[in-house]
Design an enzyme around this catalytic site. Sequence first.
Site, PDB file in Angstrom:
ATOM      1  CG  HIS A   1      -3.753  -5.115   3.039  1.00  0.00           C
ATOM      2  ND1 HIS A   1      -3.157  -4.274   2.137  1.00  0.00           N
ATOM      3  CD2 HIS A   1      -4.109  -6.214   2.329  1.00  0.00           C
ATOM      4  CE1 HIS A   1      -3.157  -4.830   0.950  1.00  0.00           C
ATOM      5  NE2 HIS A   1      -3.737  -6.011   1.025  1.00  0.00           N
TER       6      HIS A   1
ATOM      7  CG  ASP B   1      -1.730  -1.313   1.289  1.00  0.00           C
ATOM      8  OD1 ASP B   1      -2.423  -1.618   0.322  1.00  0.00           O
ATOM      9  OD2 ASP B   1      -1.610  -2.039   2.293  1.00  0.00           O
TER      10      ASP B   1
HETATM   11  N1  LIG Z   1      -1.119  -8.036   2.274  1.00  0.00           N
HETATM   12  C1  LIG Z   1      -1.015  -7.778   0.996  1.00  0.00           C
HETATM   13  O1  LIG Z   1      -0.580  -6.698   0.607  1.00  0.00           O
HETATM   14  C2  LIG Z   1      -1.435  -8.784  -0.019  1.00  0.00           C
HETATM   15  C3  LIG Z   1      -1.936  -9.993   0.375  1.00  0.00           C
HETATM   16  N2  LIG Z   1      -2.283 -10.934  -0.562  1.00  0.00           N
HETATM   17  C4  LIG Z   1      -2.757 -12.208  -0.052  1.00  0.00           C
HETATM   18  O2  LIG Z   1      -1.674 -13.146  -0.063  1.00  0.00           O
HETATM   19  C5  LIG Z   1      -2.197 -14.467  -0.080  1.00  0.00           C
HETATM   20  C6  LIG Z   1      -1.434 -15.312  -1.071  1.00  0.00           C
HETATM   21  O3  LIG Z   1      -1.625 -14.834  -2.387  1.00  0.00           O
HETATM   22  P1  LIG Z   1      -1.172 -15.704  -3.660  1.00  0.00           P
HETATM   23  O4  LIG Z   1       0.193 -16.240  -3.490  1.00  0.00           O
HETATM   24  O5  LIG Z   1      -1.478 -14.891  -4.863  1.00  0.00           O
HETATM   25  O6  LIG Z   1      -2.231 -16.862  -3.556  1.00  0.00           O
HETATM   26  P2  LIG Z   1      -2.205 -18.348  -4.153  1.00  0.00           P
HETATM   27  O7  LIG Z   1      -3.619 -18.775  -4.180  1.00  0.00           O
HETATM   28  O8  LIG Z   1      -1.395 -18.433  -5.375  1.00  0.00           O
HETATM   29  O9  LIG Z   1      -1.399 -19.136  -3.040  1.00  0.00           O
HETATM   30  C7  LIG Z   1      -1.796 -19.113  -1.736  1.00  0.00           C
HETATM   31  C8  LIG Z   1      -1.572 -20.472  -1.114  1.00  0.00           C
HETATM   32  O10 LIG Z   1      -2.439 -20.528   0.001  1.00  0.00           O
HETATM   33  C9  LIG Z   1      -2.660 -21.861   0.292  1.00  0.00           C
HETATM   34  N3  LIG Z   1      -4.043 -22.107   0.658  1.00  0.00           N
HETATM   35  C10 LIG Z   1      -5.137 -21.992  -0.076  1.00  0.00           C
HETATM   36  N4  LIG Z   1      -6.207 -22.387   0.616  1.00  0.00           N
HETATM   37  C11 LIG Z   1      -5.764 -22.741   1.824  1.00  0.00           C
HETATM   38  C12 LIG Z   1      -6.356 -23.233   2.988  1.00  0.00           C
HETATM   39  N5  LIG Z   1      -7.673 -23.455   3.080  1.00  0.00           N
HETATM   40  N6  LIG Z   1      -5.562 -23.493   4.053  1.00  0.00           N
HETATM   41  C13 LIG Z   1      -4.252 -23.266   4.002  1.00  0.00           C
HETATM   42  N7  LIG Z   1      -3.637 -22.797   2.928  1.00  0.00           N
HETATM   43  C14 LIG Z   1      -4.378 -22.550   1.863  1.00  0.00           C
HETATM   44  C15 LIG Z   1      -2.314 -22.678  -0.928  1.00  0.00           C
HETATM   45  O11 LIG Z   1      -1.129 -23.360  -0.606  1.00  0.00           O
HETATM   46  P3  LIG Z   1      -1.045 -24.838  -0.091  1.00  0.00           P
HETATM   47  O12 LIG Z   1      -2.019 -25.662  -0.882  1.00  0.00           O
HETATM   48  O13 LIG Z   1       0.362 -25.172  -0.326  1.00  0.00           O
HETATM   49  O14 LIG Z   1      -1.392 -24.743   1.368  1.00  0.00           O
HETATM   50  C16 LIG Z   1      -1.955 -21.637  -1.963  1.00  0.00           C
HETATM   51  O15 LIG Z   1      -0.857 -22.033  -2.750  1.00  0.00           O
HETATM   52  C17 LIG Z   1      -3.692 -14.305  -0.358  1.00  0.00           C
HETATM   53  O16 LIG Z   1      -4.384 -14.416   0.870  1.00  0.00           O
HETATM   54  C18 LIG Z   1      -3.817 -12.881  -0.877  1.00  0.00           C
HETATM   55  O17 LIG Z   1      -5.091 -12.345  -0.637  1.00  0.00           O
HETATM   56  C19 LIG Z   1      -2.118 -10.719  -1.894  1.00  0.00           C
HETATM   57  C20 LIG Z   1      -1.632  -9.517  -2.336  1.00  0.00           C
HETATM   58  C21 LIG Z   1      -1.295  -8.442  -1.437  1.00  0.00           C
HETATM   59  O1  LIG Z   2      -7.147  -9.021  -2.035  1.00  0.00           O
HETATM   60  C1  LIG Z   2      -6.096  -9.514  -2.499  1.00  0.00           C
HETATM   61  O2  LIG Z   2      -5.823 -10.722  -2.518  1.00  0.00           O
HETATM   62  C2  LIG Z   2      -5.076  -8.600  -3.095  1.00  0.00           C
HETATM   63  C3  LIG Z   2      -4.595  -7.582  -2.159  1.00  0.00           C
HETATM   64  O3  LIG Z   2      -4.638  -7.708  -0.954  1.00  0.00           O
HETATM   65  C4  LIG Z   2      -4.007  -6.389  -2.749  1.00  0.00           C
HETATM   66  O4  LIG Z   2      -3.839  -6.336  -3.978  1.00  0.00           O
HETATM   67  O5  LIG Z   2      -3.708  -5.444  -2.007  1.00  0.00           O
END
Ligand SMILES: NC(=O)C1=CN([C@@H]2O[C@H](COP(=O)(O)OP(=O)(O)OC[C@H]3O[C@@H](n4cnc5c(N)ncnc54)[C@H](OP(=O)(O)O)[C@@H]3O)[C@@H](O)[C@H]2O)C=CC1
Ligand SMILES: O=C([O-])CC(=O)C(=O)O
Length: 412
Positions: free
Chosen positions: A251, A223
């Site tokens: 966030h 952000d």
């Molecule tokens: N704070 C910020 O600024 C931002 C936060 N995010 C957040 O980051 C996170 C990851 O994003 P991204 O890498 O694109 O997502 P992906 O979906 O590519 O990967 C996230 C991983 O989470 C795991 N997952 C999914 N469901 C579950 C579950 N029920 N329990 C445990 N693990 C689970 C899976 O891994 P596995 O199967 O290996 O467990 C999956 O590979 C998201 O929550 C997204 O919203 C994204 C962008 C910005």
């Molecule tokens: O909601 C999401 O997964 C993406 C997110 O947090 C962001 O882009 O800031």
Amino acid sequence: MDMLRRAGVAEPHRWPQAMMAATEQGWPAATAAPLASSNGADSYGVFKLSYDVRNEDQELLQKVWKSCIRVAVSGAAGNISSHLLFMLASGGVFGMDQPVSFQLLGSEESLLKLEGVAMELEDSLYPLLREVRIGTDPRNLFKDADWVILLGAHPRTPGMTRAELLDINGQIFREQGRALDEVASRDCKVLVVGNPCNTNALICMENAPRLRRENFHALTRLDENRAKCQLALRAGRFYTSLSRVAVWGNHSTTQVPDFLNARIAGEPAVDVIGVERWFREEFTPTVANRGGAIIERCSRSTAASTAVSIADALKSLVTPTPEGDCFSSAVCTDGNPYGIAEGLIFSMPCRSKDDGRYEIVDDFVIDEWLDEKITASEEELLKERACVSHLIPNAPPAACEITLDTMLPGEI
Ligand SMILES: NC(=O)C1=CN([C@@H]2O[C@H](COP(=O)(O)OP(=O)(O)OC[C@H]3O[C@@H](n4cnc5c(N)ncnc54)[C@H](OP(=O)(O)O)[C@@H]3O)[C@@H](O)[C@H]2O)C=CC1
Ligand SMILES: O=C([O-])CC(=O)C(=O)O
């Protein structure tokens, strides 16, 4: 480390180009069982477990390396991780003299993919990457970790309320907090990225009382980077001229990118840009909704820029903050100088000391408008905390009053 010793390497931290992809049991990833010989030179190319630098490369032998640090990552088979791990392994975050060991957490569903990730890391020949472990048990993968980056989280699916998302992810983060409490290094720094990241970080922190509360962070650096980008664009100045750009709060779309305290080439951004309406009516919502705008265009949430911002957040913690500047991180509000309710994970301006420690910058000016916005984000986080009170040890039961209109930046 046992395997390194078995491989006959006297000083693991002087061992260049040696990397071991291992499952949590400690065996090479692609074999699932012990190699017939721990020096199995053909198994993994550079994974030559009998590799002895004394016979190999005099120049690298002279190099002084720091002791290896352990970096655990959950959701390591996901999109953000596919960018992040390569940045961390390259030395661009922790330093070119800082060897790292990866402990990558996935699930049964993602384990095969995680092996692929380990193989790609292997093929990248990073001299600083000394070990890669993969597995599904946080108690094995968080063991002795110095840094933990929690990416894994359940995505919000159609029809799921925010309260349901908080509960599903809260259960994951309660379990991971408990695991950290049992096995991580006491000084371990934890950065929660998986959404809703502030409240996930809070649950994790509350379930890991052995670790220091100030070492829990939720990512709001993305952000801040988005805010800097908009200010630079509007002012027609390069990013490097910006300082004291902080984001307050959650966030979510209630986040508060602070233009009042921001500086451009040392001058107040409001004086340099001059159009007050722009800050309130365009800058603020553009930054808060940037994630959604990118999802609209890419049909997936931001991954590369998130990985970059995680790298920035980590670098900010291990590098002294330049005089007069700050960085944004959502940290524990206990004892904060702005009167924000205690016991929340709330984004504030921080300055790093060294070695991962930081302090909250206490001289930001808060006017009425900023105060109103910060209070709205604080109220949102108080409501989120009430919704997950059942996941926080010793928290009094509280009613969940989350309304449907509180959104993550990526929700549209
Ligand atoms: N704070 C910020 O600024 C931002 C936060 N995010 C957040 O980051 C996170 C990851 O994003 P991204 O890498 O694109 O997502 P992906 O979906 O590519 O990967 C996230 C991983 O989470 C795991 N997952 C999914 N469901 C579950 C579950 N029920 N329990 C445990 N693990 C689970 C899976 O891994 P596995 O199967 O290996 O467990 C999956 O590979 C998201 O929550 C997204 O919203 C994204 C962008 C910005
Ligand atoms: O909601 C999401 O997964 C993406 C997110 O947090 C962001 O882009 O800031």
